[in-house]
Design a protein around this motif. Structure first.
Motif, PDB file in Angstrom:
ATOM      1  N   THR A 197       2.662  10.506   3.171  1.00  0.00           N
ATOM      2  CA  THR A 197       1.620   9.639   3.715  1.00  0.00           C
ATOM      3  C   THR A 197       1.291   8.516   2.738  1.00  0.00           C
ATOM      4  N   PHE A 198       1.043   7.321   3.286  1.00  0.00           N
ATOM      5  CA  PHE A 198       0.756   6.143   2.475  1.00  0.00           C
ATOM      6  C   PHE A 198      -0.446   5.413   3.062  1.00  0.00           C
ATOM      7  N   GLY A 199      -1.135   4.652   2.207  1.00  0.00           N
ATOM      8  CA  GLY A 199      -2.249   3.844   2.673  1.00  0.00           C
ATOM      9  C   GLY A 199      -1.741   2.596   3.381  1.00  0.00           C
ATOM     10  N   ILE A 200      -2.581   1.992   4.202  1.00  0.00           N
ATOM     11  CA  ILE A 200      -2.174   0.823   4.963  1.00  0.00           C
ATOM     12  C   ILE A 200      -1.861  -0.347   4.036  1.00  0.00           C
ATOM     13  N   GLU A 201      -2.376  -0.307   2.796  1.00  0.00           N
ATOM     14  CA  GLU A 201      -2.084  -1.388   1.856  1.00  0.00           C
ATOM     15  C   GLU A 201      -0.610  -1.398   1.447  1.00  0.00           C
ATOM     16  N   ASP A 202       0.106  -0.292   1.725  1.00  0.00           N
ATOM     17  CA  ASP A 202       1.541  -0.219   1.409  1.00  0.00           C
ATOM     18  C   ASP A 202       2.416  -0.691   2.560  1.00  0.00           C
ATOM     19  N   LEU A 203       1.801  -1.184   3.626  1.00  0.00           N
ATOM     20  CA  LEU A 203       2.569  -1.557   4.812  1.00  0.00           C
ATOM     21  C   LEU A 203       3.609  -2.631   4.507  1.00  0.00           C
ATOM     22  N   SER A 204       3.242  -3.647   3.735  1.00  0.00           N
ATOM     23  CA  SER A 204       4.182  -4.736   3.435  1.00  0.00           C
ATOM     24  C   SER A 204       5.416  -4.207   2.722  1.00  0.00           C
ATOM     25  N   LEU A 205       5.217  -3.300   1.764  1.00  0.00           N
ATOM     26  CA  LEU A 205       6.342  -2.700   1.047  1.00  0.00           C
ATOM     27  C   LEU A 205       7.245  -1.935   2.003  1.00  0.00           C
ATOM     28  N   ILE A 206       6.631  -1.124   2.861  1.00  0.00           N
ATOM     29  CA  ILE A 206       7.412  -0.293   3.777  1.00  0.00           C
ATOM     30  C   ILE A 206       8.112  -1.159   4.818  1.00  0.00           C
ATOM     31  N   GLN A 207       7.471  -2.234   5.252  1.00  0.00           N
ATOM     32  CA  GLN A 207       8.131  -3.154   6.181  1.00  0.00           C
ATOM     33  C   GLN A 207       9.346  -3.798   5.535  1.00  0.00           C
ATOM     34  N   SER A 208       9.249  -4.102   4.240  1.00  0.00           N
ATOM     35  CA  SER A 208      10.393  -4.702   3.540  1.00  0.00           C
ATOM     36  C   SER A 208      11.568  -3.736   3.446  1.00  0.00           C
ATOM     37  N   LEU A 209      11.282  -2.441   3.615  1.00  0.00           N
ATOM     38  CA  LEU A 209      12.337  -1.417   3.601  1.00  0.00           C
ATOM     39  C   LEU A 209      12.783  -1.049   5.010  1.00  0.00           C
ATOM     40  N   GLY A 210      12.365  -1.868   5.974  1.00  0.00           N
ATOM     41  CA  GLY A 210      12.741  -1.579   7.357  1.00  0.00           C
ATOM     42  C   GLY A 210      11.986  -0.396   7.925  1.00  0.00           C
ATOM     43  N   MET A 211      10.719  -0.222   7.500  1.00  0.00           N
ATOM     44  CA  MET A 211       9.858   0.894   7.927  1.00  0.00           C
ATOM     45  C   MET A 211      10.488   2.237   7.564  1.00  0.00           C
ATOM     46  N   LYS A 212      11.184   2.282   6.422  1.00  0.00           N
ATOM     47  CA  LYS A 212      11.728   3.539   5.910  1.00  0.00           C
ATOM     48  C   LYS A 212      10.857   4.037   4.766  1.00  0.00           C
ATOM     49  N   CYS A 213      10.783   5.357   4.628  1.00  0.00           N
ATOM     50  CA  CYS A 213       9.913   5.985   3.628  1.00  0.00           C
ATOM     51  C   CYS A 213      10.428   5.732   2.216  1.00  0.00           C
ATOM     52  N   PRO A 214       9.643   5.073   1.344  1.00  0.00           N
ATOM     53  CA  PRO A 214      10.098   4.820  -0.029  1.00  0.00           C
ATOM     54  C   PRO A 214      10.269   6.102  -0.834  1.00  0.00           C
ATOM     55  N   THR A 215       9.458   7.128  -0.565  1.00  0.00           N
ATOM     56  CA  THR A 215       9.585   8.402  -1.288  1.00  0.00           C
ATOM     57  C   THR A 215      10.892   9.098  -0.934  1.00  0.00           C
ATOM     58  N   CYS A 216      11.213   9.132   0.345  1.00  0.00           N
ATOM     59  CA  CYS A 216      12.463   9.778   0.772  1.00  0.00           C
ATOM     60  C   CYS A 216      13.678   9.056   0.215  1.00  0.00           C
ATOM     61  N   ILE A 217      13.593   7.704   0.160  1.00  0.00           N
ATOM     62  CA  ILE A 217      14.712   6.930  -0.389  1.00  0.00           C
ATOM     63  C   ILE A 217      14.899   7.246  -1.865  1.00  0.00           C
ATOM     64  N   LYS A 218      13.777   7.308  -2.589  1.00  0.00           N
ATOM     65  CA  LYS A 218      13.840   7.505  -4.037  1.00  0.00           C
ATOM     66  C   LYS A 218      14.224   8.928  -4.412  1.00  0.00           C
ATOM     67  N   GLU A 219      13.622   9.913  -3.754  1.00  0.00           N
ATOM     68  CA  GLU A 219      13.820  11.309  -4.154  1.00  0.00           C
ATOM     69  C   GLU A 219      15.024  11.965  -3.500  1.00  0.00           C
ATOM     70  N   LYS A 220      15.315  11.591  -2.254  1.00  0.00           N
ATOM     71  CA  LYS A 220      16.370  12.295  -1.520  1.00  0.00           C
ATOM     72  C   LYS A 220      17.508  11.390  -1.073  1.00  0.00           C
ATOM     73  N   GLY A 221      17.326  10.071  -1.288  1.00  0.00           N
ATOM     74  CA  GLY A 221      18.354   9.153  -0.837  1.00  0.00           C
ATOM     75  C   GLY A 221      18.480   9.111   0.676  1.00  0.00           C
ATOM     76  N   LYS A 222      17.409   9.458   1.381  1.00  0.00           N
ATOM     77  CA  LYS A 222      17.429   9.516   2.850  1.00  0.00           C
ATOM     78  C   LYS A 222      16.649   8.346   3.440  1.00  0.00           C
TER      79      LYS A 222
END
Length: 707
Positions: free
Chosen positions: A575-600
């Motif tokens: 779960t992330f705060g709405i202030e992280d929306l721009s970051l997540i949108q830049s990742l194509g609405m993909k989870c930054p934690t899953c990308i970093k920890e699991k490569g998913k």
């Protein structure tokens, strides 16, 4: 002292909805064929907007409700008729979809071949083409007295009859088109084979147009039928375009303008379909002779695969027309436009002089009077018409001139009657899904927050150690700023006239980790400010930097509200705060934690935390959004003492056609919410029960508050 009919005509022409024609612009009850040319006021010098709309290309004419899109369309059609170099047709996109819903079948053979979605698509296309044909025939018939003047009357009538017959043949002959040459011999498929379909047109190396397929083949009386053939027959745009070109040539014209109105009144999926099946094919195939002009709302356009560099995007909203960085310049240009609108309508509809209507002595100058009119209407002609209508009722028809107090009271009434209850009306409807309701609740909380901050700052900022505030007993807080990243969340408030965007400026430092340092300046609705006791504008002795003071930036509190009402969650539970929306949108609405920890690449979505309960008084009532609009419009007319409220009259108040209003009023009458007098046309009034429900649910402003 005043001619009531003349003044009523003046304000009603400013308030018009939908298509505008000379029948709606009567001057003393008489049709003036050139009236639209006389009353048209372009927002830019030398009719620059009109000239751009008349360019021979695809154009999106974009503006909020009431900003004058329909007026520009009417003026453009008048110019086309006047010059006789081209033809034009007018099509209401919303009417196309409403009419298509009443059709469930095309033919027995077609119905058996296509699934429900495909059948619906073809019905919509056929309805569009029927409306196209109807509008074109009307245009040709209206030219009876001026077209082919070099021919005898008999020859002229025969020519027009031949043209209309060719239009009808586009549809009557379509099913018999020989398509065998266009269908590959190998396209017939076994019943078990599926292909993808979508009626997206494509052009092969020979220039032949055909659709892509998204359908299951169906067996009918032991015959295998390839759906390509059906779609080629019904989507034979080559033949349609050839017929249109033939009509254009027969009329000795060079092309045809297709004006499409109420496009953004369609639901998102319907807009996508309209673009894919109607706008795109004409855009790609017929752009040399068919010029599409689509009237739409900001941020409510589906562009499909249209190439952005090959169509015009014309915004007629004040913010885009008059500049984005200099508020003083914007206000001056907007005030001049407002004055031109008033003076023009007065001169064309009345014999009244401007000084006989307005009490300029109650203002510091006549310029201040028109500046107040600008503040109250914000360059929206329909809002200006509402303000002037209120002034007529409260002052002019009682023999009084319009003074400063009258304008302020008119703005307050316009806000309470038309804007303040907007979210209550929307949330009371039963046909709005839960996601949309959650967003509406957020918007309602957001405007409440902004108003509260402004009310508190009025006293809190007074006398503080700031050269712009220290000598004030009350600080004007009608204008505020937010970081540009919050523009999207404020856009619905602006679209619904609670606030207005006035400019952009560079902030003194981004707040709370916001990445963009650009800030957007807004003002509250003028009537809202007076209703909520918020001082409007800035002190006369202060320069425009008054609006740039740090205390008027509300980004932090807006961000806090968003954080409380929304979060972002991925499918794996992060779960992330709405202030992280721009970051997540830049990742194509993909989870930054899953990308970093699991490569998913795990998808994220927004999660709304706000719930809404309908007013208890409406527990047993199942009103739709359209029905609430109708009931509210009848209520407004009734409290103004209007008699004989017909569907045609209601059409001038709400974004529904008279046909649609009549159908819905029939159902409302059956449920005892509306009374219908048995006349042709029907006249409508509210029952006591519906009036009480509207008041108790907060859907309308009570009549005693509007006097």
């Amino acid at each position: 002292m005043y001619n009531v009919n003349e003044l009523n005509s003046m304000v009603e022409t400013l308030k018009l909805y939908h298509r505008i024609n000379k029948d709606k612009l009567l001057v003393n009850g008489i049709i003036d064929p050139d009236i639209i040319e006389k009353i048209y006021v372009d927002a830019l010098p030398n009719n620059a907007l009109l000239k751009k709309v008349l360019l021979k290309n695809t154009t999106f004419l974009v503006g909020k409700r009431g900003t004058g899109k329909s007026t520009i369309v009417a003026r453009a059609q008048h110019q086309i008729r006047k010059e006789k170099n081209d033809l034009s047709v007018y099509i209401n996109a919303k009417t196309v979809f409403e009419l298509s819903k009443g059709t469930t079948s095309l033919s027995a053979d077609i119905d058996q071949i296509l699934n429900g979605r495909e059948l619906n698509q073809l019905i919509i296309l056929k309805t569009f083409l029927d409306e196209f044909s109807k509008s074109l025939k009307e245009e040709l018939q209206n030219e009876n007295n001026s077209m082919f003047t070099w021919l005898s009357r008999k020859s002229r009538d025969r020519k027009i009859k031949s043209i209309i017959k060719k239009i009808e043949q586009i549809f009557t002959n379509r099913a018999s088109i020989d398509v065998s040459k266009r269908v590959d011999k190998n396209t017939k498929n076994n019943i078990a084979k599926a292909t993808t379909l979508g009626a997206k047109t494509k052009i092969d190396s020979n220039g032949i147009i055909s659709p892509e397929i998204d359908s299951q083949i169906k067996k009918n009386n032991e015959r295998y039928i390839e759906t390509n053939e059906v779609f080629i027959k019904y989507l034979d745009l080559n033949n349609l375009i050839l017929k249109i070109e033939e009509i254009v040539d027969t009329c000795r014209r060079s092309g045809i303008y297709v004006f499409i109105d109420d496009y953004s009144e369609l639901k998102v999926e319907d807009r996508k379909m309209f673009t894919e099946y109607i706008i795109q094919p004409f855009y790609h195939i017929a752009k040399d002779c068919v010029f599409l002009k689509v009237a739409a709302y900001p941020d409510q356009i589906e562009f499909g695969n249209l190439e952005s560099k090959k169509y015009d995007f014309i915004s007629i909203d004040m913010y885009d027309i008059y500049g984005k960085t200099n508020i003083t310049d914007l206000e001056e240009k907007a005030t001049i436009f407002t004055k031109r609108l008033i003076v023009n309508r007065l001169s064309n509809y009345t014999s009244i002089q401007i000084e006989d209507l307005f009490d300029f002595n109650s203002f510091n100058s006549s310029d201040e009077c028109f500046r107040y009119l600008f503040y109250a209407s914000m360059c929206i002609p329909r809002e200006l018409g509402i303000i002037m209508d209120n002034c007529l009722q409260s002052h002019v028809f009682h023999g009084k001139k319009v003074n400063k107090t009258a304008l302020i009271e008119a703005a307050e009434r316009a806000y309470r009657e038309n804007i303040e209850s907007f979210y209550s009306r929307k949330l009371a409807a039963t046909d709005i899904d839960s996601n949309e309701k959650a967003e509406l609740v957020l918007q309602q909380e957001l405007i409440t927050l902004l108003i509260t901050i402004a009310q508190e700052n009025k006293k809190a900022l007074a006398g503080i150690d700031n050269s712009y505030f220290r000598d004030l007993s009350e600080v004007p807080t009608s204008h505020f700023r937010v970081n540009k990243e919050y523009e999207e969340i404020l856009a619905p408030l602006e679209f619904n006239n609670y606030i207005y965007k006035l400019g952009e400026l560079v902030g003194k430092g981004s707040s709370k980790g916001l990445s963009n340092n650009t800030e957007t300046l807004y003002s509250f609705n003028f009537g809202l400010c007076h209703t909520k006791k918020i001082n409007y504008g800035k002190p006369i002795e202060k320069d425009s930097k008054f609006y740039q003071q740090r205390a008027l930036n509300y980004s932090i509190k807006v961000g806090d509200l968003l954080s409380e009402s929304k979060s972002i969650s991925c499918e794996d539970g992060h779960t992330f705060g709405i202030e992280d929306l721009s970051l997540i949108q830049s990742l194509g609405m993909k989870c930054p934690t899953c990308i970093k920890e699991k490569g998913k690449l795990v998808s994220c979505k927004e999660v709304r935390k706000i719930n809404f309960d309908r007013p208890s008084v409406l527990e047993e009532v199942k009103w739709t959004e359209a029905e609430i609009s109708i009931l509210t419009a009848i209520y407004k007319y009734e409290i103004r003492g209007k008699e004989n409220i017909t569907a045609s009259l209601l059409e001038n108040e709400i974004d529904l056609t008279s046909y649609s209003i009549g159908k819905r009023c029939q159902r409302l009458a059956e449920d005892n919410f509306v009374l219908r007098t048995h006349k042709s046309p029907y006249s409508y009034s509210l029952t006591k029960e519906s009036r009480q429900l509207l008041n108790n649910a907060g859907i309308v402003a009570k009549a005693d508050n509007l006097i």
